[in-house]
Each structure stands twice: as structure tokens, then as C-alpha cells.
Motif scaffolding. Structure first.
Motif, PDB file in Angstrom:
ATOM      1  N   ARG A  52      59.819  46.360  40.959  1.00 19.49           N
ATOM      2  CA  ARG A  52      59.478  46.876  39.642  1.00 19.49           C
ATOM      3  C   ARG A  52      60.468  46.365  38.605  1.00 19.49           C
ATOM      4  O   ARG A  52      61.653  46.291  38.864  1.00 19.49           O
ATOM      5  N   HIS A  53      59.993  46.086  37.429  1.00 15.26           N
ATOM      6  CA  HIS A  53      60.763  45.907  36.205  1.00 15.26           C
ATOM      7  C   HIS A  53      62.003  45.030  36.356  1.00 15.26           C
ATOM      8  O   HIS A  53      62.931  45.138  35.596  1.00 15.26           O
ATOM      9  N   GLN A  98      57.667  43.541  34.825  1.00 15.14           N
ATOM     10  CA  GLN A  98      56.811  44.099  35.855  1.00 15.14           C
ATOM     11  C   GLN A  98      56.760  43.213  37.084  1.00 15.14           C
ATOM     12  O   GLN A  98      56.867  41.992  36.985  1.00 15.14           O
ATOM     13  N   ILE A 143      53.114  41.443  41.640  1.00 11.30           N
ATOM     14  CA  ILE A 143      52.120  42.022  42.547  1.00 11.30           C
ATOM     15  C   ILE A 143      51.599  43.346  41.991  1.00 11.30           C
ATOM     16  O   ILE A 143      50.386  43.566  41.904  1.00 11.30           O
ATOM     17  N   ILE A 144      52.511  44.209  41.598  1.00 11.64           N
ATOM     18  CA  ILE A 144      52.081  45.516  41.089  1.00 11.64           C
ATOM     19  C   ILE A 144      51.245  45.334  39.822  1.00 11.64           C
ATOM     20  O   ILE A 144      50.224  45.993  39.622  1.00 11.64           O
ATOM     21  N   ALA A 188      49.384  42.766  39.002  1.00 14.63           N
ATOM     22  CA  ALA A 188      48.059  42.237  39.327  1.00 14.63           C
ATOM     23  C   ALA A 188      47.170  43.325  39.945  1.00 14.63           C
ATOM     24  O   ALA A 188      45.972  43.374  39.696  1.00 14.63           O
ATOM     25  N   ARG A 189      47.784  44.188  40.744  1.00 18.32           N
ATOM     26  CA  ARG A 189      47.002  45.238  41.388  1.00 18.32           C
ATOM     27  C   ARG A 189      46.462  46.257  40.389  1.00 18.32           C
ATOM     28  O   ARG A 189      45.397  46.832  40.602  1.00 18.32           O
ATOM     29  N   HIS A 190      47.259  46.497  39.361  1.00 18.65           N
ATOM     30  CA  HIS A 190      46.863  47.576  38.451  1.00 18.65           C
ATOM     31  C   HIS A 190      46.641  47.044  37.041  1.00 18.65           C
ATOM     32  O   HIS A 190      46.981  47.693  36.068  1.00 18.65           O
ATOM     33  N   GLY A 227      45.103  46.195  33.589  1.00 15.36           N
ATOM     34  CA  GLY A 227      44.165  46.919  32.740  1.00 15.36           C
ATOM     35  C   GLY A 227      44.507  48.379  32.576  1.00 15.36           C
ATOM     36  O   GLY A 227      45.484  48.873  33.001  1.00 15.36           O
TER      37      GLY A 227
END
Lengths: 108, 551, 161
Positions: free
Chosen positions: C144-145, C151, C154-155, C157-159, C161
Motif C-alpha cells: 500500500r501507498h 497505491q 495490484i490493489i 487494479a483490483r479495486h 473505480g
């Protein structure tokens, strides 16, 4: 009975325990190792070990104390006896190596 | 259970190719052994007593039937047809070649497995309660959080070159089956009055040469804050943990030397200072992972199982196995089958390729394809209908895995010891073998009751001897192995560290000494008083007297 | 010794490292140790931080600094990774961040992730392409971060929007 030092290492490619022979080859059999009886000879062995490590044939070369009786060479310490001979417990599909009886006899 | 998405898969595939190139650079001599060592360790490859050893991660001890079959195939293709399940819920192969290792890792990646961070000074494979998700006493499944931590800790740049290794364990149950007080970080789930999940954060527990019970630094940390808080702990450790002495480098020593209060203050300060992961994103990610751990479709079954009861009446051995090896499942009519890898005279935790396949088959037929590895070096089929128990027991018994001794004296934890390990000072396996042979009568084991014997072959305590009700530590003096005995250790909720009894015993004496300890206990125990309760009541004097008093 | 930049360029290091007992040169860009601050420098000013400093807790004015050098006395000593993160995130340092010491190509991915821009290659043991390949070896991270985008790829791209 001769007392002295043997040079051992692990072969880099597969990790198998090997010992330096009189012809500067590495053997899986400790009985084929060259036994240095004098400190100077032992130091020379150690130097060979560093050279072999630099050519990436073996890794982690070091001297162990050992004794030769007849054709058989036996390390002094329990750890090195087990390392030279294999696990003392029968592992699945493989029986306890014959040298183990000898290794633990010395240990007892 | 969790399945890789395209990102997880690419991540692991990239890692395999990176190690393939690193291995060839080592073989060509471009990398020295000193430089290659941390690289191979980060991929689970050790150089042990007889050769390389590969430790494969089984995240929080959960795997499926296909993965177990692949583990069996690897043991035959690249090794000698067996593997060793460890006290950290992993599997070790004792005879891989360096030159084959990239191919082994590629085979593992093909079934969503890897060996990343099973060694080295980084965050190791996260362990969990082996009954997670199915235990009757559990608040909720802790594995979504374990998986969250697995991903977050994978190749974390700040935490890949720590002062020393770092172990995390999680549990979602009040009865601690994951030894959370003996990990660098232990996480225990609690529910607040609103029914929300939070985590008690326990830091600085551990075994090794300085055993310590961990201290709680947060009683109830909201789940979405978990990674941010763990980062703060890890940063304080990375910056302030000792690097001058590897025996004083674990976080428990930092906490001991700094003081728990000051350590906690440093962590809170760091936590307040650094940016945190977004709580909304963390919630989304946790929800995404949690969906993979949704329980299977259970059938509505009766608590009454006349057929099972009939089988038990017909066959006392089967009835005993059900009593000792089957745990309480949270769903009526189901049970948790614990498969003992501790036959009398056997090597604790070893399984042949054939046995692995047998377990994989059973999991497929009877347990939604899921298998667990316990930190006691046994296997678990977590979702079994009670009506299937008899058939499972029959199959296991035919393959040397029907021993009825879970949690009993025969269920010994033992590290590989000097038979395999380069660090060991004495052998562990032959000691486990001689004790389990001595105590092979199952009715006697059941009469003795719950009793954990844990054996380590050196002071590093991989065999968890500090938390054995009876602990055995193998040492060497003047070229001879000897074994020190401790009493009263325990890794459960009411954790304790065992105390040394007195002078050690030789290999030949040790089983007799255990016999004397057990006889002493049987002579003085109160009604239904367990071995541990008895020790806690009477202390060590009666046992010392029996072992050491002149005849 | 050559300097590798995060974009894969190799250049000469034109910065002058000034020892603690030495006077500053009359001109040029200079690197001094943290203990010599505050200081008037002839050109751009850089500092070198020893890796046992708790950077996040330092009262360090980063505005006047064009370069911060962090040290890896051994490739197994990971303190400078946390220092780099703290400089970027806790002190909002946006100038050049350089790694020096015992570096391995295999660690460059980690270094880029926590915010290093340049690498002081003190060895010619590895072919140049080994270093440049290493900058691209690991493209996906879970953390994370940490990155400059704030960001995990992976995180994110997964979330999306």
C-alpha cells in the motif's frame, strides 16, 4: 591409526557432500579423501578449498577432524560422522546406510 | 479457500523466472555464495547437513487436493519420494538439487504455490489455527486476514532485510491452537459489543535460546487498520532491532531491552506519523479475499448417527480413533478429522508421496478437496461428514496413518535434528522414535491423557521444546549427545515456558526417564487431572525425586 | 564510479563528497554528512545519512536539499529502505534519493519501490545490462501507498473505480 584433517564441501550444483581426494578430485566417499596429518598439509588443503570455491565447483569448504583405520576414515565429531554417512534414521524408501552402524558405534 | 487472481499468478511467475536467472548466475559464478545465499533463502532454499533443502510455503496451513498431489509429484520427480511437514505448517524436501530448483518452483507456481519467504530475515509464512473456519469454538475464520498479511508481506521492500526472521500467527478462536503468544506477532480475534471484528496484537513472543511470552500492545485494533499498524511495528523493529548479534536480533529482545511500554510508545508514534492504507480500500480488499473463504454448502444432518455409533460399538479401535482424532465441527453432523503423521517408531511429520496422494484422494471424496497442515506436524481433513468417518479411518489405517494419538503422548513434535539439520547439536528423530515405540499402546496413551512431548535438536527450539508439557532439548558435550528435560511448558491460551528438571540423559536413557515421569504423574494425579494441571499443582519436586534420587 | 538512474541511464557522478574534516570546495555540488547542517554551500547541497538515524523523527529541513544519500553497508542491512520511505512520505522530500554501499542488482526493485532515484554502482562485477534488467524484473507489488502513485499497482487494479 592416523589422525588428521579432511577437506569437505558441498557440490554447488546438487548440494551433495563431497571430500577432496589425493588427486584433487571431489568424492562422495569419505574413505577416498586425502587425510592431512600435519598442520601445514591441512592449511594447504584449506587453500585448495578456497580455490575450488572460486571456480564454483563446490561451496562451503571446511576442514574436519578425522581418523583413518585401515581403509576407513571416520570423522571425530558426531555431526561430521552423520554428514559423511547420511541420516542415522531409515528414511522412506532408503535404508540406513551401512556406515551408520560404525558411526554410532563410535558415538556410543 | 483463496485462489490466485491474474495478479497473484503473474507475481509468482515473475518470481520464478527471476530465481531461474539468479540460479544460473550463481552456477556461472557471477554471484558469489555470500551474495546468492540471501537470494536462495528468500526462495526457501537452504544448504543443510547433507545438501540443499527446499521449504515450500503452505499459507496458514491450507491446501487443496491438487496442491497436495503436486507436492507428492515433486517429491518423486526431484527428491526421494517423501516430504517433511514442519511446525510452521510448511513442507520441506531434503534432497533437491540447486539446478532443479527453478523447475520445482515453476511446478509449484502452476498450482498457485511458492517458496517465497520461507527463510531469510523477512516476514515468514503466516501460520493460523489449523481448525480455522470449522472449529466449533471459533468467532470467525481468521484466514482472510492471514491471506491479506501474506500478500502485503510478500517481497515488502522495507521488511525483506530485517535484523532477523519474523513470524506471524493468527487465530479466530478463544482456545489458542496457533501459539499466538509465541510469535513475533500474534493476532487474536475479538468481537466488540457491536459484533465487529478487531484484533488483539501480541508482540515479542518466541522460543529459541531466549523463550518469551508475547505482550499485548493493542487490545482491540479495528480490522481495517491492521496493515497500517503492523507496518508501524515492523518499521520500529527494522530501524531499532539489533544487528550486531544474531542471537539478540529478534523483536523480543528489542522489546525486552527497550521495555514494553517504551516500545509500544515508539510504535504508536510511528503509527501516528506515517500515512496509512485507506480504510475503504482495505475493507474492499478484505471483502474480496473473504469471499474465497465462504463456507461450503453443508448438508442438514442429524446429530444422531446410529450407523456411526454401531460402527464404534463393533470396533473399539475405530471408536478410540474417533475419540482421539476427530474434533468438534461447528456444523452438526460434521467432524474435523486429524490425521496423525506419528506412527509408533516413525519420523514425526514425514509423509511418502503415496500417503500424500491418499490424503488428497480422501479430501476430494470427503472434505470439499481441502486439507490442512497443523503446527503439530499432522494433517487435517476439515469438513467431514460423521457418516464418512469409518471409511476414512479404514483407508488411513491401510496406509499407516490411522494412529489414534492426536494430542496424546505419541503425538510428538520433533525437528529434523542432527540427522538433517546443519545447526543441530543432537539428533531428535531417534529420540521421538524410541519414545513413541515405548508408548505405542493406544489404550495406555488414552489413559495417560493429553500430554505433549516436544523435541528440539538444538537451542534454536524448532521442535518447540519450551512449550512441551515435557520438553526435550538435545545437546552435545565432548562428542556425545545428551538430552535435557523440561516440564510444564504450554502453548495454549494459558501459555507457559517449561522449566529444566536437572541433569540430562543419554539417548539410551531418555525413553526410560519419560516413563518415570509418566509413572510419577499417574501415581499422584487427582480425578481427571491432566498432566499439565498436575505439574502446575505440584511443581517439579516429585518428578525430580523420582528421576534423580539415589535408589 | 558510474551512477545508474531509475530510468536506466548510466551517467558520471559529478557530486563532490566532502569529508567531515574537509573544507567545502569553492564551487561545485557537494555532499556532506547530516551533522554539518546547516551550511552554506557553493552549489547544490546534498547530505549523506548514516543508516542508524530515525529519519521520520528528525528535525530535518529538506527544502534546501537537492540530494540525499542513504547507505547500505551490507546488502543484508535493510534500514535504509525504511529511511527512504520516511523521507518521501513523512518529510515530503522530493529531491534526488540515492543508494550507495554494497548494492546488488537483485535489490533494485525494492529500492525503486521505496523511492530511490539513483544508484552508486561501486562495483564493475556485474554487466550493465544486469542492472538495467533488474529495474524491470518485478512489475507488480502488493504494498500500500509506497510507490509515488500512492497505491499498490495490484490493489489499485483490483479495486479500480
Amino acid at each position: 591409526m592416523d589422525h588428521g584433517h579432511v577437506l569437505t564441501a558441498n557440490r554447488l550444483s546438487d548440494g551433495i557432500v563431497v571430500f577432496l581426494t589425493a588427486t584433487s578430485a571431489w568424492s562422495e566417499q569419505i574413505d577416498e579423501a586425502v587425510l592431512a596429518r600435519e598442520p601445514l598439509a591441512a592449511a594447504a588443503l584449506e587453500k585448495r578449498g578456497v580455490e575450488f570455491e572460486e571456480t564454483n565447483l563446490v561451496t562451503g569448504a571446511y576442514l574436519i577432524e578425522a581418523e583413518r583405520q585401515g581403509a576407513a576414515i571416520t570423522p571425530t565429531r558426531v555431526r561430521e560422522r552423520i554428514r559423511a554417512c547420511g541420516p542415522t534414521v531409515a528414511y522412506l524408501g532408503v535404508h540406513t546406510p551401512p556406515c551408520h552402524a560404525q558411526a554410532t558405534a563410535v558415538a556410543a | 479457500m483463496y485462489r490466485y487472481d491474474e495478479f497473484d499468478q503473474t507475481f509468482v511467475d515473475q518470481r520464478v523466472e527471476q530465481f531461474r536467472s539468479q540460479t544460473s548466475r550463481r552456477l556461472s559464478g557471477e554471484l558469489t555464495e555470500e551474495e546468492f545465499k540471501p537470494i536462495r533463502l528468500m526462495n526457501g532454499l537452504y544448504l543443510q547437513l547433507h545438501g540443499y533443502m527446499l521449504r515450500v510455503a503452505i499459507p496458514y496451513g491450507t491446501l487443496n487436493a491438487l496442491q497436495m498431489r503436486t507436492l507428492a509429484d515433486i517429491s518423486e520427480t526431484y527428491d526421494k519420494g517423501y516430504g517433511h511437514f514442519t511446525t510452521r505448517q510448511n513442507i520441506q524436501y531434503n534432497w533437491p538439487k540447486l539446478e532443479d530448483t527453478p523447475d520445482i518452483l515453476a511446478d509449484l507456481a502452476s498450482v498457485e504455490m511458492h517458496a517465497i519467504q520461507t527463510s531469510g530475515n523477512c516476514i515468514r509464512n503466516v501460520t493460523a489455527d489449523h481448525w480455522a473456519g470449522v472449529a466449533a469454538d471459533e468467532l470467525a475464520d481468521p484466514r482472510p486476514v492471514a491471506e491479506l498479511i501474506r500478500q502485503w508481506s510478500s517481497l515488502h521492500p522495507e521488511f525483506s532485510f530485517l535484523p532477523r526472521k519474523f513470524k506471524v500467527a493468527v487465530t479466530g478462536a478463544p482456545a489458542d491452537r496457533a501459539a499466538v503468544k509465541f510469535h513475533d506477532i500474534g493476532l487474536r480475534m475479538h468481537l466488540n459489543d457491536a459484533g465487529e471484528r478487531g484484533w488483539e496484537v501480541i508482540v515479542g513472543g518466541g522460543q529459541g535460546r531466549t523463550p518469551m511470552v508475547g505482550v499485548t500492545v493493542r487490545e482491540f485494533l479495528p480490522e481495517e487498520e491492521l496493515l497500517g499498524y503492523l507496518e508501524a511495528i515492523m518499521r520500529v523493529y527494522n530501524l531499532f532491532g539489533r544487528r550486531d548479534n544474531k542471537y539478540k536480533a529478534r523483536i523480543k529482545i528489542l522489546i525486552h531491552e527497550t521495555g514494553a511500554e517504551e516500545f509500544s510508545r515508539l510504535v504508536e508514534e510511528e503509527y501516528a506519523r506515517a500515512p496509512r492504507p485507506s480504510v475503504e480500500v482495505e475493507r474492499k480488499e478484505l471483502d474480496r479475499i473473504s469471499a474465497y473463504f465462504a463456507p461450503p454448502q453443508y448438508e442438514t444432518l442429524s446429530a444422531l448417527q446410529p450407523d456411526l455409533e454401531g460402527r464404534k460399538l463393533e470396533n473399539p479401535e475405530f471408536a478410540r480413533w474417533v475419540r482421539t482424532n476427530v474434533g468438534a465441527h461447528r456444523v452438526t453432523g460434521y467432524g474435523i478429522v486429524n490425521i496423525s503423521l506419528k506412527p509408533a517408531g516413525g519420523i514425526p511429520g514425514d509423509a511418502t508421496a503415496e500417503q500424500m496422494r491418499t490424503v488428497a484422494d480422501l479430501a476430494e471424496r470427503f472434505s470439499h478437496s481441502e486439507i490442512r497442515v497443523s503446527h503439530h506436524q499432522n494433517l487435517v481433513l476439515p469438513d467431514v461428514k460423521l457418516s464418512d468417518l469409518h471409511e476414512i479411518w479404514t483407508v488411513l489405517s491401510a496406509d499407516g496413518m490411522g494412529e489414534a494419538n492426536i494430542g496424546l503422548l505419541g503425538d510428538i513434535i520433533a525437528c529434523p535434528g542432527l540427522d538433517y539439520c546443519a545447526l543441530a547439536t543432537a539428533r531428535s528423530i531417534p529420540i521421538a522414535q524410541s519414545i513413541s515405540r515405548q508408548f505405542s499402546d493406544p489404550s495406555r496413551l488414552e489413559d495417560i491423557g493429553p500430554l505433549r512431548v516436544n523435541i528440539s535438536g538444538c537451542i534454536n527450539a524448532c521442535g518447540h521444546h519450551h512449550v512441551g508439557h515435557i520438553g526435550i532439548l538435545g545437546l552435545e558435550k565432548k562428542g556425545k549427545e545428551f538430552y535435557q528435560v523440561t516440564l510444564g511448558g504450554h502453548s495454549g491460551t494459558d501459555a507457559s515456558i517449561g522449566g529444566v528438571l536437572g541433569k540430562g540423559f543419554s539417548e539410551d536413557e531418555i525413553a526410560g526417564a519419560i516413563e518415570t515421569i509418566v509413572d510419577t504423574y499417574l501415581g499422584i494425579r487427582g480425578d481427571s487431572e491432566s498432566f499439565l494441571e498436575c505439574i502446575r499443582r505440584v511443581g517439579t519436586p516429585p518428578f525430580k525425586e523420582a528421576l534423580y534420587a539415589p535408589a | 564510479m558510474p551512477l545508474l538512474e531509475r530510468n536506466g541511464q548510466i551517467s558520471d557522478d559529478l557530486w563532490i563528497a566532502v569529508g567531515d574534516d574537509e573544507d567545502l570546495p569553492a564551487q561545485g555540488d557537494t555532499i556532506v554528512s547530516y551533522g554539518r547542517l546547516p551550511l552554506d554551500a557553493p552549489g547544490r547541497l546534498g547530505i549523506s545519512l548514516s543508516n542508524d538515524l530515525d529519519v521520520g523523527g528528525l528535525d530535518l529541513q529538506v527544502d534546501g536539499l537537492s540530494l540525499i544519500v542513504l547507505n547500505f553497508p551490507s546488502f543484508a542491512d535493510g534500514r535504509a529502505y525504511s529511511q527512504a520511505r520516511a523521507l518521501r512520505q513523512d518529510l515530503d522530500y522530493s529531491g534526488e534519493l540515492r543508494a550507495t554501499g554494497h548494492l546488488l542488482p537483485d535489490q533494485l526493485g525494492f529500492m525503486v519501490e521505496v523511492g530511490f532515484d539513483s544508484f552508486d554502482l561501486q562495483t564493475d562485477r556485474f554487466p550493465v545490462e544486469r542492472w538495467t534488467e533488474a529495474l524491470e524484473a518485478v512489475t507488480l507489488t502488493y504494498h500500500r501507498h509506497l510507490s509515488r502513485t500512492g497505491q499498490s499497482p495490484i490493489i489499485a487494479a483490483r479495486h479500480a473505480g
